[in-house]
Design a protein around this motif. Structure first.
Motif, PDB file in Angstrom:
ATOM      1  N   ASN A   1      72.889  64.655  -7.822  1.00 56.58           N
ATOM      2  CA  ASN A   1      72.118  65.259  -8.895  1.00 56.58           C
ATOM      3  C   ASN A   1      72.896  66.272  -9.741  1.00 56.58           C
ATOM      4  OD1 ASN A   1      69.798  65.610 -10.376  1.00 56.58           O
ATOM      5  ND2 ASN A   1      68.963  67.187  -9.033  1.00 56.58           N
ATOM      6  N   THR A   2      74.056  65.862 -10.263  1.00 53.45           N
ATOM      7  CA  THR A   2      74.821  66.767 -11.137  1.00 53.45           C
ATOM      8  C   THR A   2      75.649  65.971 -12.136  1.00 53.45           C
ATOM      9  OG1 THR A   2      76.521  68.467 -11.264  1.00 53.45           O
ATOM     10  CG2 THR A   2      76.755  66.897  -9.488  1.00 53.45           C
ATOM     11  N   LEU A   3      75.870  66.564 -13.310  1.00 58.06           N
ATOM     12  CA  LEU A   3      76.745  65.939 -14.309  1.00 58.06           C
ATOM     13  C   LEU A   3      78.076  66.697 -14.403  1.00 58.06           C
ATOM     14  CD1 LEU A   3      74.111  65.224 -17.122  1.00 58.06           C
ATOM     15  CD2 LEU A   3      74.786  63.784 -15.197  1.00 58.06           C
TER      16      LEU A   3
ATOM     17  N   VAL B   1     101.678  66.357  -2.790  1.00 59.93           N
ATOM     18  CA  VAL B   1     100.892  67.044  -3.796  1.00 59.93           C
ATOM     19  C   VAL B   1      99.411  66.783  -3.534  1.00 59.93           C
ATOM     20  CG1 VAL B   1     100.283  66.996  -6.241  1.00 59.93           C
ATOM     21  CG2 VAL B   1     102.676  67.028  -5.564  1.00 59.93           C
ATOM     22  N   GLU B   2      98.633  67.864  -3.652  1.00 55.31           N
ATOM     23  CA  GLU B   2      97.195  67.747  -3.420  1.00 55.31           C
ATOM     24  C   GLU B   2      96.485  67.771  -4.771  1.00 55.31           C
ATOM     25  OE1 GLU B   2      94.898  70.132  -0.189  1.00 55.31           O
ATOM     26  OE2 GLU B   2      94.941  71.348  -2.007  1.00 55.31           O
ATOM     27  N   LEU B   3      95.637  66.768  -5.023  1.00 59.99           N
ATOM     28  CA  LEU B   3      94.896  66.711  -6.282  1.00 59.99           C
ATOM     29  C   LEU B   3      93.440  67.105  -6.051  1.00 59.99           C
ATOM     30  CD1 LEU B   3      95.996  63.390  -8.053  1.00 59.99           C
ATOM     31  CD2 LEU B   3      96.704  65.719  -8.581  1.00 59.99           C
ATOM     32  N   THR B   4      92.970  68.057  -6.838  1.00 58.57           N
ATOM     33  CA  THR B   4      91.565  68.449  -6.810  1.00 58.57           C
ATOM     34  C   THR B   4      90.902  67.883  -8.061  1.00 58.57           C
ATOM     35  OG1 THR B   4      92.222  70.497  -5.735  1.00 58.57           O
ATOM     36  CG2 THR B   4      90.011  70.439  -6.655  1.00 58.57           C
ATOM     37  N   VAL B   5      89.706  67.311  -7.896  1.00 58.34           N
ATOM     38  CA  VAL B   5      89.054  66.607  -9.005  1.00 58.34           C
ATOM     39  C   VAL B   5      87.713  67.259  -9.355  1.00 58.34           C
ATOM     40  CG1 VAL B   5      88.184  64.365  -9.785  1.00 58.34           C
ATOM     41  CG2 VAL B   5      90.086  64.458  -8.175  1.00 58.34           C
ATOM     42  N   SER B   6      87.482  67.447 -10.653  1.00 60.21           N
ATOM     43  CA  SER B   6      86.167  67.863 -11.148  1.00 60.21           C
ATOM     44  C   SER B   6      85.834  66.997 -12.348  1.00 60.21           C
ATOM     45  CB  SER B   6      86.189  69.328 -11.619  1.00 60.21           C
ATOM     46  OG  SER B   6      86.669  70.170 -10.607  1.00 60.21           O
ATOM     47  N   CYS B   7      84.554  66.913 -12.699  1.00 61.00           N
ATOM     48  CA  CYS B   7      84.160  66.222 -13.936  1.00 61.00           C
ATOM     49  C   CYS B   7      83.214  67.113 -14.730  1.00 61.00           C
ATOM     50  CB  CYS B   7      83.445  64.904 -13.629  1.00 61.00           C
ATOM     51  SG  CYS B   7      84.466  63.735 -12.703  1.00 61.00           S
ATOM     52  N   ARG B   8      83.191  66.903 -16.035  1.00 64.13           N
ATOM     53  CA  ARG B   8      82.285  67.672 -16.890  1.00 64.13           C
ATOM     54  C   ARG B   8      81.548  66.722 -17.832  1.00 64.13           C
ATOM     55  NH1 ARG B   8      82.876  70.490 -13.443  1.00 64.13           N
ATOM     56  NH2 ARG B   8      83.764  72.581 -13.296  1.00 64.13           N
ATOM     57  N   ASN B   9      80.243  67.020 -18.040  1.00 65.89           N
ATOM     58  CA  ASN B   9      79.399  66.270 -18.998  1.00 65.89           C
ATOM     59  C   ASN B   9      79.394  64.767 -18.750  1.00 65.89           C
ATOM     60  OD1 ASN B   9      79.072  68.781 -20.319  1.00 65.89           O
ATOM     61  ND2 ASN B   9      81.013  68.438 -21.393  1.00 65.89           N
ATOM     62  N   LEU B  10      79.157  64.389 -17.486  1.00 63.58           N
ATOM     63  CA  LEU B  10      79.108  62.961 -17.159  1.00 63.58           C
ATOM     64  C   LEU B  10      77.878  62.314 -17.793  1.00 63.58           C
ATOM     65  CD1 LEU B  10      80.107  63.021 -13.374  1.00 63.58           C
ATOM     66  CD2 LEU B  10      81.483  62.176 -15.278  1.00 63.58           C
ATOM     67  N   LEU B  11      77.948  60.993 -17.911  1.00 69.46           N
ATOM     68  CA  LEU B  11      76.796  60.233 -18.405  1.00 69.46           C
ATOM     69  C   LEU B  11      75.643  60.372 -17.433  1.00 69.46           C
ATOM     70  CD1 LEU B  11      78.254  56.817 -19.588  1.00 69.46           C
ATOM     71  CD2 LEU B  11      76.945  58.438 -20.960  1.00 69.46           C
ATOM     72  N   ASP B  12      74.419  60.450 -17.952  1.00 73.80           N
ATOM     73  CA  ASP B  12      73.250  60.525 -17.082  1.00 73.80           C
ATOM     74  C   ASP B  12      72.618  59.149 -17.016  1.00 73.80           C
ATOM     75  OD1 ASP B  12      71.314  61.398 -15.502  1.00 73.80           O
ATOM     76  OD2 ASP B  12      70.459  62.883 -16.877  1.00 73.80           O
ATOM     77  N   MET B  13      72.752  58.495 -15.856  1.00 73.23           N
ATOM     78  CA  MET B  13      72.271  57.116 -15.729  1.00 73.23           C
ATOM     79  C   MET B  13      70.936  57.039 -14.985  1.00 73.23           C
ATOM     80  SD  MET B  13      74.250  55.087 -17.240  1.00 73.23           S
ATOM     81  CE  MET B  13      75.827  54.297 -17.496  1.00 73.23           C
TER      82      MET B  13
ATOM     83  N   PHE C   1      65.059  59.543 -13.154  1.00 67.52           N
ATOM     84  CA  PHE C   1      64.239  60.693 -12.733  1.00 67.52           C
ATOM     85  C   PHE C   1      65.062  61.920 -12.382  1.00 67.52           C
ATOM     86  CE2 PHE C   1      61.753  56.869 -11.648  1.00 67.52           C
ATOM     87  CZ  PHE C   1      60.720  57.060 -12.562  1.00 67.52           C
ATOM     88  N   SER C   2      66.381  61.758 -12.180  1.00 72.73           N
ATOM     89  CA  SER C   2      67.219  62.924 -11.870  1.00 72.73           C
ATOM     90  C   SER C   2      68.567  62.684 -12.526  1.00 72.73           C
ATOM     91  CB  SER C   2      67.393  63.059 -10.351  1.00 72.73           C
ATOM     92  OG  SER C   2      68.133  61.949  -9.873  1.00 72.73           O
TER      93      SER C   2
END
Length: 526
Positions: A52-54, A7-19, A22-23
């Motif tokens: 540079n993405t959340l 089985v192949e797992l594809t991963v995404s995240c949404r609205n991650l913490l911004d640590m 400056f970016s």
């Protein structure tokens, strides 16, 4: 054990913490897999870093061996690269991802106190090139004559090439006697076996003349590939059979005959995962033996004895099997029955009383709910007899018979001390149930000899009743005592129990679908 599939797992995240000051964060996801039966986690792999993405959608995927019968616990840790900031984590069982709708699961990330960490999205897809099955037919013309007194007795041998240039035999045709123009029977072979899923890998085919003493004479050989074969069907491709030794010796040598591909077709073999992803629900029902042969629940010698320190054999078996099955049951509501007891208020003997005391709705919420109702029943009913299995099997069979289109499949878990009273009726009930979308798991607890249970299992001899044979083998029996290990490592021994009990379920479900020619529904795209 052999993995059911990859089985192949594809991963995404949404609205991650911004640590980052400056970016935005530069997230990476690390996957840890729990070592079976222990609390240890091992790093399995990590995604690439996306700057540079959340809301990252990672390209690098995780490919895991998937076993239906095991609880495969996964942990996803999300971190911001460079700054090494921890952004949260999620725990999930692989079965939950596959069992969720369309194989998509969204989970909140946790682990940073007082902060909302966003969510992780997982998509599970079965790797598909590993389950196509090819059917092909070949014939030959003007093969070299090898036998002194007659023509040749030709057969073909197929080899797939390995990474290191060596060859592995993967198929032999039958021998066609006394002809130089044989037509072989069509045969089927998994694409895996022919080329290991690599369509351009060399497939070598040798042509032999069969000899009774086993010293078959080599007529010649030719090479092709899966891709070439699949194109050849439309063109009636003709392969020249060449014998390198003859080619060297004889100037005028042309070939040792030709082989023609007459037909070539590919079918996909459906897998357990296809049906689960297509929306087939596993419905789990529990039946527990409340007969007097188990011993008084208040006595430590009883199989139902509830000690403050540990669960009874009944409760352990129920938990071990139930916790895996519940990942595949969307409503997590489990009908649970007892049999062989006198039930209040009037003390009538019942062989299918609801553990939650609700005749209208015998379902309990989750495995915890079943355990609670089981312990409650122990306090209110009187253990009695006889031990009749047929009523509860017929009860579940009646429900299974209502929906036979493949969208529902029932698994009945019977936990018993094995002293059965209605063997003939039970055999009849199982033979009838064998044509329905259901499987029966029997866990035998206590010291009894379980010959009757072994007979019901039907692994050695197909079960029959009054001249009718079971259409499929739907019963799996295991004795609980084989899994209680002396070191007292309950977690490990219960994982082994669940594994052995559930190992046959995917095959049993597939055999039902196959005999009914039910194809999995396509998982709708978003």
């Amino acid at each position: 054990s052999v993995p059911g599939t990859k089985v192949e797992l594809t991963v995404s995240c949404r609205n991650l913490l911004d640590m980052d000051t400056f970016s935005k964060s530069d997230p990476v996801v690390v996957l840890f897999v729990q070592v079976s039966g222990s609390s240890e986690w091992k790093e399995f792999g990590r995604t690439e870093v996306i700057d540079n993405t959340l809301n990252p959608d990672f390209v690098r995927k995780f490919v895991l061996d998937y076993y239906f019968e095991e609880k495969q616990n996964l942990r996803f840790d999300v971190a911001s690269f460079g700054a090494q900031d921890f952004l949260g984590q999620a725990f999930v069982a692989l079965g939950e991802v596959i069992g969720s709708q369309r194989g998509r699961l969204e989970r909140p990330l946790t682990g940073v106190p007082g902060k909302r960490c966003g969510t992780i999205l997982l998509l599970a897809e079965e790797l598909s090139n590993c389950r196509d099955i090819v059917t092909m037919q070949l014939c030959a013309n003007k093969l070299d004559k090898k036998d002194f007194f007659g023509k040749s007795d030709p057969f073909l041998v197929f080899y797939r090439s390995n990474e290191d240039g060596t060859f592995t035999i993967c198929h032999k045709t039958e021998v066609v006697k006394n002809t130089l123009n044989p037509v072989w029977q069509p045969f089927t072979i998994p694409v895996r076996a022919l080329c290991n899923g690599d369509y351009d890998r060399t497939v070598k085919i040798d042509v032999y003349d069969w000899d009774r003493d086993g010293s078959h004479d080599f007529i010649g050989e030719f090479a092709t590939s899966y891709r070439e074969l699949s194109r050849a069907q439309s063109q009636f491709t003709v392969y020249e059979v060449l014998n390198p030794r003859k080619k060297c010796k004889k100037k005028k040598y042309v070939n040792s005959g030709t082989v023609t591909l007459l037909s070539f077709s590919v079918e996909s073999e459906f897998t357990f995962v296809d049906y689960i992803r297509g929306g087939t629900q596993l419905n789990f029902t529990v039946a527990i033996d409340f007969t007097a042969s188990n011993g008084l629940p208040s006595q430590p010698t009883s199989l139902h004895y509830v000690s403050p320190y540990q669960l009874s054999a009944y409760a352990l078996a129920l938990k071990a099997v139930g916790e895996i099955i519940q990942d595949y049951d969307s409503d997590k509501l489990f009908p649970a029955y007892g049999f062989g007891a006198k039930v209040p208020p009037d003390g009538k003997i019942s062989h299918q009383f609801p553990l939650n005391n609700n005749v209208e709705n015998p379902s309990c919420a989750g495995i915890e709910g079943v355990l609670e109702s089981y312990l409650q029943s122990l306090r209110t009913v009187q253990l009695y007899g006889p031990t009749n299995f047929a009523p509860v099997i017929n009860q579940v069979a009646g429900i299974a018979a209502q929906v036979t289109d493949g969208s529902q499949y029932h698994v009945l878990l019977i936990i018993t001390d094995g002293v059965i009273s209605d063997m003939l009726q039970t055999k009849e009930a199982i033979v009838t149930a064998s044509s329905l979308p259901m499987s029966i798991i029997i866990v035998g607890v206590g010291p009894a000899e379980f010959e009757a249970m072994e007979e019901l299992d039907g692994d050695e001899v197909r079960l029959s009743s009054r001249g009718r044979y079971a259409e499929r083998d739907i019963v799996q029996f295991v004795p609980f005592r084989d899994y209680v290990d002396d070191s007292g490592n309950q977690v490990l021994s219960m994982a082994r129990l669940a594994k052995d009990v559930l190992a046959e379920i995917p095959e049993q479900l597939l055999s039902y679908m196959k005999t009914r020619d039910i194809k999995p529904r396509r998982a709708d795209p978003e």
